[in-house]
Design a protein around this motif. Structure first.
Motif, PDB file in Angstrom:
ATOM      1  N   ALA A  88      38.456  50.959  44.163  1.00 43.64           N
ATOM      2  CA  ALA A  88      39.397  52.753  43.553  1.00 43.64           C
ATOM      3  C   ALA A  88      39.690  52.291  42.740  1.00 43.64           C
ATOM      4  O   ALA A  88      40.213  52.153  41.997  1.00 43.64           O
ATOM      5  CB  ALA A  88      39.250  53.099  44.755  1.00 43.64           C
ATOM      6  N   ALA A 131      31.005  51.753  46.431  1.00 42.44           N
ATOM      7  CA  ALA A 131      32.245  52.142  46.765  1.00 42.44           C
ATOM      8  C   ALA A 131      33.382  52.604  47.575  1.00 42.44           C
ATOM      9  O   ALA A 131      34.084  52.667  47.720  1.00 42.44           O
ATOM     10  CB  ALA A 131      32.731  53.101  45.196  1.00 42.44           C
ATOM     11  N   HIS A 132      32.008  52.785  48.609  1.00 40.16           N
ATOM     12  CA  HIS A 132      33.591  53.660  49.508  1.00 40.16           C
ATOM     13  C   HIS A 132      34.925  53.136  50.162  1.00 40.16           C
ATOM     14  O   HIS A 132      35.686  53.691  50.641  1.00 40.16           O
ATOM     15  CB  HIS A 132      32.524  54.303  50.639  1.00 40.16           C
ATOM     16  CG  HIS A 132      33.168  54.741  51.568  1.00 40.16           C
ATOM     17  ND1 HIS A 132      33.263  55.885  52.041  1.00 40.16           N
ATOM     18  CD2 HIS A 132      33.149  54.296  52.809  1.00 40.16           C
ATOM     19  CE1 HIS A 132      33.723  56.170  53.264  1.00 40.16           C
ATOM     20  NE2 HIS A 132      33.782  55.428  53.816  1.00 40.16           N
ATOM     21  N   TRP A 147      37.114  48.340  38.060  1.00 42.90           N
ATOM     22  CA  TRP A 147      36.613  48.838  37.626  1.00 42.90           C
ATOM     23  C   TRP A 147      35.883  47.223  38.097  1.00 42.90           C
ATOM     24  O   TRP A 147      36.570  46.309  37.668  1.00 42.90           O
ATOM     25  CB  TRP A 147      36.243  49.130  36.928  1.00 42.90           C
ATOM     26  CG  TRP A 147      36.557  49.369  35.643  1.00 42.90           C
ATOM     27  CD1 TRP A 147      38.498  48.671  35.046  1.00 42.90           C
ATOM     28  CD2 TRP A 147      36.317  48.438  34.298  1.00 42.90           C
ATOM     29  NE1 TRP A 147      37.698  48.978  33.682  1.00 42.90           N
ATOM     30  CE2 TRP A 147      36.840  47.941  33.610  1.00 42.90           C
ATOM     31  CE3 TRP A 147      34.937  48.167  34.322  1.00 42.90           C
ATOM     32  CZ2 TRP A 147      36.416  46.481  32.766  1.00 42.90           C
ATOM     33  CZ3 TRP A 147      34.702  46.815  33.914  1.00 42.90           C
ATOM     34  CH2 TRP A 147      35.563  46.661  32.353  1.00 42.90           C
ATOM     35  N   GLU A 154      43.990  49.235  41.316  1.00 43.11           N
ATOM     36  CA  GLU A 154      43.067  50.095  40.858  1.00 43.11           C
ATOM     37  C   GLU A 154      42.328  49.549  40.189  1.00 43.11           C
ATOM     38  O   GLU A 154      43.111  48.595  39.794  1.00 43.11           O
ATOM     39  CB  GLU A 154      43.479  51.468  41.233  1.00 43.11           C
ATOM     40  CG  GLU A 154      43.742  52.565  41.915  1.00 43.11           C
ATOM     41  CD  GLU A 154      45.446  52.330  42.641  1.00 43.11           C
ATOM     42  OE1 GLU A 154      46.307  51.242  41.829  1.00 43.11           O
ATOM     43  OE2 GLU A 154      45.238  52.716  43.336  1.00 43.11           O
ATOM     44  N   GLY A 168      43.555  52.361  45.869  1.00 45.41           N
ATOM     45  CA  GLY A 168      43.005  50.844  46.573  1.00 45.41           C
ATOM     46  C   GLY A 168      43.246  51.070  48.126  1.00 45.41           C
ATOM     47  O   GLY A 168      44.763  51.766  48.035  1.00 45.41           O
ATOM     48  N   ARG A 177      46.080  50.889  50.886  1.00 44.10           N
ATOM     49  CA  ARG A 177      47.389  51.178  49.885  1.00 44.10           C
ATOM     50  C   ARG A 177      48.362  50.429  49.544  1.00 44.10           C
ATOM     51  O   ARG A 177      49.344  50.181  50.657  1.00 44.10           O
ATOM     52  CB  ARG A 177      47.988  52.965  50.145  1.00 44.10           C
ATOM     53  CG  ARG A 177      48.497  53.543  49.505  1.00 44.10           C
ATOM     54  CD  ARG A 177      48.993  55.305  50.255  1.00 44.10           C
ATOM     55  NE  ARG A 177      47.473  56.078  50.529  1.00 44.10           N
ATOM     56  CZ  ARG A 177      47.459  56.937  49.523  1.00 44.10           C
ATOM     57  NH1 ARG A 177      47.743  56.876  48.264  1.00 44.10           N
ATOM     58  NH2 ARG A 177      46.359  57.392  49.685  1.00 44.10           N
ATOM     59  N   HIS A 221      36.973  51.146  48.439  1.00 46.85           N
ATOM     60  CA  HIS A 221      37.551  50.972  47.844  1.00 46.85           C
ATOM     61  C   HIS A 221      38.357  49.377  47.987  1.00 46.85           C
ATOM     62  O   HIS A 221      40.110  49.779  47.328  1.00 46.85           O
ATOM     63  CB  HIS A 221      39.344  52.235  47.772  1.00 46.85           C
ATOM     64  CG  HIS A 221      38.475  53.352  48.489  1.00 46.85           C
ATOM     65  ND1 HIS A 221      39.489  54.252  47.142  1.00 46.85           N
ATOM     66  CD2 HIS A 221      37.753  54.605  48.718  1.00 46.85           C
ATOM     67  CE1 HIS A 221      38.770  55.759  47.132  1.00 46.85           C
ATOM     68  NE2 HIS A 221      37.810  55.688  47.926  1.00 46.85           N
ATOM     69  N   ARG A 222      37.948  48.597  46.982  1.00 51.04           N
ATOM     70  CA  ARG A 222      37.892  47.320  47.840  1.00 51.04           C
ATOM     71  C   ARG A 222      37.023  46.495  47.232  1.00 51.04           C
ATOM     72  O   ARG A 222      36.663  47.073  46.900  1.00 51.04           O
ATOM     73  CB  ARG A 222      39.388  47.076  48.797  1.00 51.04           C
ATOM     74  CG  ARG A 222      38.342  46.766  49.500  1.00 51.04           C
ATOM     75  CD  ARG A 222      38.963  45.803  51.074  1.00 51.04           C
ATOM     76  NE  ARG A 222      38.242  46.214  52.305  1.00 51.04           N
ATOM     77  CZ  ARG A 222      37.024  45.396  52.588  1.00 51.04           C
ATOM     78  NH1 ARG A 222      36.454  44.863  51.489  1.00 51.04           N
ATOM     79  NH2 ARG A 222      36.559  45.327  53.895  1.00 51.04           N
ATOM     80  N   HIS A 252      26.746  55.154  47.977  1.00 49.38           N
ATOM     81  CA  HIS A 252      28.311  55.607  48.278  1.00 49.38           C
ATOM     82  C   HIS A 252      28.937  54.952  49.296  1.00 49.38           C
ATOM     83  O   HIS A 252      29.906  53.645  48.929  1.00 49.38           O
ATOM     84  CB  HIS A 252      28.858  57.064  48.479  1.00 49.38           C
ATOM     85  CG  HIS A 252      30.101  57.442  48.632  1.00 49.38           C
ATOM     86  ND1 HIS A 252      31.643  57.534  48.030  1.00 49.38           N
ATOM     87  CD2 HIS A 252      30.954  56.877  50.159  1.00 49.38           C
ATOM     88  CE1 HIS A 252      32.074  57.354  48.468  1.00 49.38           C
ATOM     89  NE2 HIS A 252      32.124  57.501  49.694  1.00 49.38           N
ATOM     90  N   SER A 266      41.375  55.420  41.851  1.00 51.27           N
ATOM     91  CA  SER A 266      41.924  56.455  42.308  1.00 51.27           C
ATOM     92  C   SER A 266      42.842  55.979  43.306  1.00 51.27           C
ATOM     93  O   SER A 266      44.458  55.960  42.827  1.00 51.27           O
ATOM     94  CB  SER A 266      41.403  57.620  42.599  1.00 51.27           C
ATOM     95  OG  SER A 266      40.341  57.443  44.193  1.00 51.27           O
TER      96      SER A 266
END
Length: 142
Positions: free
Chosen positions: A78, A58-59, A92, A90, A82, A85, A61-62, A16, A80
Motif C-alpha cells: 500500500a 493490491a488489496h 510501490w 508503505e 501497510g 499496521r 496491503h503487503r 483490486h 497509504s
C-alpha cells in the motif's frame, strides 16, 4: 468470457483483489476472489495461452509474489497503510517483463516513518527505502 483467437503477447490483468492470497484452492475469504469466480477466471487466463500472464492486485496491503501454472500473481504494498499496521512499510512495486518473458517485481519502500500498530505506542520503525527483488516463492526484503 474468452480472448481473441490467435492472440500473442503479454496478458496483463489488473484487479483490486488477488485471485488467491496463498493457493488457488484456498477457501473464500476477505483477501481473495470467491472460489467459483476464481476458478472461472484462472481457467480463462489459462485458455488464453499468452505468455507471460501477469495478475496485478493490491488489496492485501503487503507485497506478495506467487506463481501459478506459469502465471505471475503479484500484490503491491500500500502507499497509504501497510498491513499488518506498523510492521509493513508503505511503498510501490516496479514490474518489468524481460525479453525472455520472465517477470520481475521490485518493491520500493517509501522513505516515510511507518505508522504504529493500532492499540500500541509509537513505533520507531521507519521504511528502509531499499529495494527488494521478488522471487518465485516470496518477496525478500533487503
Amino acid at each position: 468470457t474468452q480472448f481473441a483467437p490467435g492472440r500473442t503477447g503479454i496478458t496483463l490483468l489488473l484487479t483490486h483483489y488477488p485471485p488467491f492470497a496463498a493457493t488457488p484452492d484456498e477457501p473464500d475469504g476477505y483477501f481473495n476472489i470467491q472460489p467459483a469466480a476464481r476458478q472461472r477466471l484462472l481457467a480463462l487466463l489459462k485458455r488464453a495461452g499468452a505468455s507471460p500472464t501477469i495478475i496485478l492486485s493490491a488489496h492485501l496491503h503487503r507485497p506478495v509474489r506467487l506463481d501459478w501454472d506459469g502465471m505471475a500473481v503479484i500484490g503491491a504494498p500500500a502507499v497509504s497503510v501497510g498491513l499488518p499496521r506498523g510492521r509493513q512499510a508503505e511503498g510501490w512495486t516496479l514490474i518489468r517483463v524481460l525479453r525472455d518473458g520472465q517477470v520481475e517485481a521490485t518493491v520500493h519502500a517509501l522513505d516515510i516513518p511507518a505508522r504504529p500498530a493500532e492499540g500500541r505506542g509509537a513505533s520507531s520503525m521507519t521504511a528502509p527505502g531499499r529495494a527488494a527483488r521478488a522471487t518465485a516463492d516470496s518477496i525478500a526484503r533487503t
